[in-house]
Design an enzyme around this catalytic site. Structure first.
Site, PDB file in Angstrom:
ATOM      1  N   HIS A   1     -10.580  -4.601   7.900  1.00 19.80           N
ATOM      2  CA  HIS A   1     -11.084  -4.098   6.771  1.00 19.80           C
ATOM      3  C   HIS A   1     -12.277  -3.146   7.093  1.00 19.80           C
ATOM      4  O   HIS A   1     -12.270  -2.265   5.962  1.00 19.80           O
ATOM      5  CB  HIS A   1     -11.855  -5.482   6.240  1.00 19.80           C
ATOM      6  CG  HIS A   1     -10.831  -6.541   5.833  1.00 19.80           C
ATOM      7  ND1 HIS A   1      -9.766  -7.071   6.456  1.00 19.80           N
ATOM      8  CD2 HIS A   1     -10.733  -7.025   4.541  1.00 19.80           C
ATOM      9  CE1 HIS A   1      -9.185  -7.765   5.744  1.00 19.80           C
ATOM     10  NE2 HIS A   1      -9.722  -7.884   4.341  1.00 19.80           N
TER      11      HIS A   1
ATOM     12  N   GLU B   1       0.792  -1.293  -0.094  1.00 20.94           N
ATOM     13  CA  GLU B   1       0.104  -0.014   0.008  1.00 20.94           C
ATOM     14  C   GLU B   1       0.862   1.152  -0.003  1.00 20.94           C
ATOM     15  O   GLU B   1       0.608   2.176  -0.797  1.00 20.94           O
ATOM     16  CB  GLU B   1      -0.990   0.061   1.153  1.00 20.94           C
ATOM     17  CG  GLU B   1      -2.143  -0.920   1.072  1.00 20.94           C
ATOM     18  CD  GLU B   1      -1.710  -2.216   1.417  1.00 20.94           C
ATOM     19  OE1 GLU B   1      -0.646  -2.669   1.881  1.00 20.94           O
ATOM     20  OE2 GLU B   1      -2.550  -3.411   0.980  1.00 20.94           O
TER      21      GLU B   1
END
Lengths: 325, 360
Positions: free
Chosen positions: A129, A60
């Site tokens: 998440h 990321e």
């Protein structure tokens, strides 16, 4: 007009901008061949080629840093962070770098980047998440933070975000992806970032909310109506910057307000809205402004998330309390 | 070799050198094509930058400069690499890499304004340079992005970034190399291995014997270069640049160098972690001393030339400080104006507030 789910509207917005501007690039983990883990980029690589819509290595921070570099060379990157709980891996690239590029360079460079990312509870994901981390983003000057609550808004807001010359964090609630369809024009249109929408007019209390809590708030407002309480519901759509005029205008009319968010209570968007109301409309208030939120834990393990997440009954309870104050 | 693969790799990273400590060419076949004027220009830049470093340290001590990271010892690594670039190439520097962006075109007074924490020092004015990055390694992933962008735009240019041996421990270092490798992007990653991440010696930072070998895992070219040898650094970057623009992907270049001074001027004391023996061992390798010997042997340099450069440097530094002093004071309203293209309500209100405060 077509009936679209929110995820279809999001895909449609990206398709529209990929067509409109050759500098728009869509990339992230699994967004190419696979069309994204939620199919948000379904068909886009096939339509626009691997040069414009592409997979990245699984990192990321690398995705965020690469987006900045691409922006410096004239592109308009639309990277995806696969789940927003992964944002901690890319915090420096977002808050330390892209948010500051215009400021740091005294206007020499800017970062027209839209970071898309799914978040939100109710779909029983593993840890990290579903977390509502918009408060973290909203505390960073230089970013705009947008959270659509329905398919129509999602398309218009995402097109605006991609065209914006500053970085926009565009958060997509997973529960809303396919929960309902709506009429969405096939042609392009924009919804201004920083503008809230009054979803339901009322006279007794203002419910300020966003994201998936818009549906819960509308449901609560319907039930409150049966008890003779007329609630106005405001969907912020952009949580940073706030649409202060719409919020204050409504509170001055109803004289009462609650703020509803899915996130944990501490700091965050709701706290900011309460503070702004106190700063600007304290003399209009007949009661304290209260918050409906999740408790101050990190996002619930999925076996407890049904209880952890606020729902319409919590909103009814809090609204009633404020009206009867 | 069975399963002991590391032994296969480490031996392959021998330090690339052209000019030895005595100013002798030891690797004639690798000698880059540089005219006499170019050789003199390289010397000019190194001497100038050494003077700039000395003056900056003294200005800092007088309170006339702010944040400053000394550069003496690293001139060959910094300037040999920049000299191999095209004007349109991008530089993404670390905090010590101010000389490279100056020689890429940043006016000297802006370098001083950067040191003073004035935003005008960060304005690029059309140059392809970012201001020195403070977060170690953050610029490395951005370099992969700039390089990919250049490739997508069909430009025959590269993005070069700089970090130190400490930066090679960051996750962003690996992510940046890996991304650039995966896209065969025209990037050059320079690690100036000055042997210490502030105070921690390189031997304690990694089990790897070289930083160059870290390229292997990313599947990109890696080379270790004598970072005190301006010709070797120039040659390594020239080759890397050539490969990059030919679509052969990125290169990691480790330059073996040393900073003579402290980490920064903000209270670092190198005697706490470095020995005098080590300092003098490295001073014998000095990049300017050896290049001067070489140029003198070719009759391309003499004391007069050197004195001219020193005088020019001093004069220009003086003028640049004067210009920096004359730059309008930085205002909070200037900063507010640069947060967004269009200011949201809160900043509009705060702009008015600070405007009133600043006009008092």
């Amino acid at each position: 007009m077509a009936q679209m789910t929110m995820i279809q509207a999001i895909t449609d917005a990206m398709r529209t901008e990929l067509k409109n501007d050759e500098n728009v690039l869509v990339f992230g983990e699994d967004v190419g061949q696979n069309g994204g883990v939620f199919r948000a980029t379904e068909g886009l690589q096939k339509e626009f080629g691997e040069d414009r819509v592409f997979d990245t290595p699984l990192a990321e921070s690398g995705i965020g840093g690469m987006a900045i570099g691409l922006a410096l060379t004239g592109f308009r990157p639309v990277p995806e962070v696969q789940f927003f709980g992964f944002v901690y891996e890319v915090m420096d690239a977002i808050s330390g770098q892209m948010a500051r590029l215009r400021y740091r360079s005294g206007g020499s460079f800017h970062a027209p980047i839209t970071v898309r990312s799914p978040f939100g509870g109710g779909v029983k994901t593993p840890e990290l998440h579903a977390d509502s981390l918009e408060g973290l983003m909203a505390q960073q000057p230089g970013l705009k933070v947008v959270i659509p609550s329905n398919p129509y808004d999602a398309k218009g807001l995402l097109i605006s975000a991609i065209r914006d010359n500053d970085p926009v964090i565009f958060l997509e609630h997973m529960k809303l992806y396919r929960s309902f369809r709506q009429e969405v024009p096939e042609e392009e249109y924009t919804i201004e970032i920083g503008k809230a929408e009054v979803k339901r007019e009322g006279t007794d209390i203002t419910i300020v909310t966003y994201g998936a809590m818009v549906q819960a708030s509308l449901k609560a407002a319907e039930e409150l109506e049966k008890d003779g309480i007329s609630a106005e519901v405001i969907d912020l759509r952009t949580v940073s910057p706030l649409d202060i005029d719409t919020i204050i205008g409504s509170v001055e009319k109803t004289n009462r307000a609650i703020v509803v968010q899915e996130a944990q209570k501490q700091a965050g968007i709701a706290a900011n809205v309460v503070a702004e109301i106190n700063d600007r409309a304290i003399l209009s208030l007949e009661a304290p402004v209260l918050r409906v939120t999740a408790p101050d834990t990190v996002f619930a393990f999925s076996a407890a998330e049904d209880v952890w997440l606020p729902d319409h009954t919590d909103i009814i309870e809090k609204a009633t309390q404020v009206v009867k104050f | 070799m069975g399963t002991k693969t590391i032994e296969n790799i480490e031996g392959q990273f021998e330090m690339f050198q052209i000019l030895n400590e005595n100013g002798e060419i030891v690797n004639k076949e690798a000698m880059p094509e540089l005219s006499d004027e170019q050789l003199q220009e390289l010397m000019h830049r190194m001497v100038y930058t050494r003077i700039l470093d000395q003056r900056s340290i003294s200005l800092n001590r007088q309170g006339r400069l702010g944040f400053y990271a000394p550069t003496a010892g690293q001139e060959a690594s910094q300037l040999g690499s920049q000299y191999a670039l095209d004007k349109e190439d991008w530089i993404l520097p670390g905090y010590r890499d101010v000389p490279q962006i100056i020689w890429h075109g940043l006016p000297l007074y802006k370098a001083f304004l950067f040191s003073r924490g004035h935003f005008v020092g960060n304005q690029a004015d059309g140059l392809n340079v970012l201001s020195p990055q403070i977060i170690i390694g953050a610029q490395i992933t951005q370099t992969a992005g700039v390089a990919l962008g250049l490739k997508k735009k069909g430009k025959k240019n590269v993005a070069i970034t700089y970090t130190g041996d400490g930066g090679a421990s960051q996750g962003d270092f690996y992510e940046g190399m890996n991304f650039a490798g995966a896209y065969a992007a025209p990037a050059i990653f320079v690690v100036q291995n000055n042997r210490f991440a502030i105070s921690v010696p390189v031997e304690k930072q990694s089990a790897a014997k070289t930083i160059a070998q870290k390229a292997v895992a990313a599947g990109i070219q890696g080379v270790q270069v004598d970072g005190m040898d301006v010709l070797a650094v120039y040659k390594a970057v020239t080759d890397a640049r050539e490969r990059a623009i030919n679509g052969e992907g990125p290169t990691l270049i480790e330059t073996m160098t040393y900073r003579y001074g402290p980490h920064t001027m903000a209270g670092d004391d190198p005697t706490r972690y470095r020995s005098e023996d080590l300092d003098s061992e490295w001073e014998k390798k000095d990049p300017i001393v050896r290049f001067r010997k070489y140029l003198e042997s070719k009759d391309l340099w003499n004391e007069e030339k050197e004195n001219e450069v020193v005088a020019k440097a001093k004069e220009e530094i003086k003028a640049a400080i004067k210009k920096a002093d004359g730059t309008p004071k930085q205002k909070v309203t200037d900063l507010i104006s640069h947060m967004y293209e269009e200011l949201p309500y809160n900043l509009r209100e705060q702009y008015e507030q600070y405007s009133a405060k600043e006009s008092k």
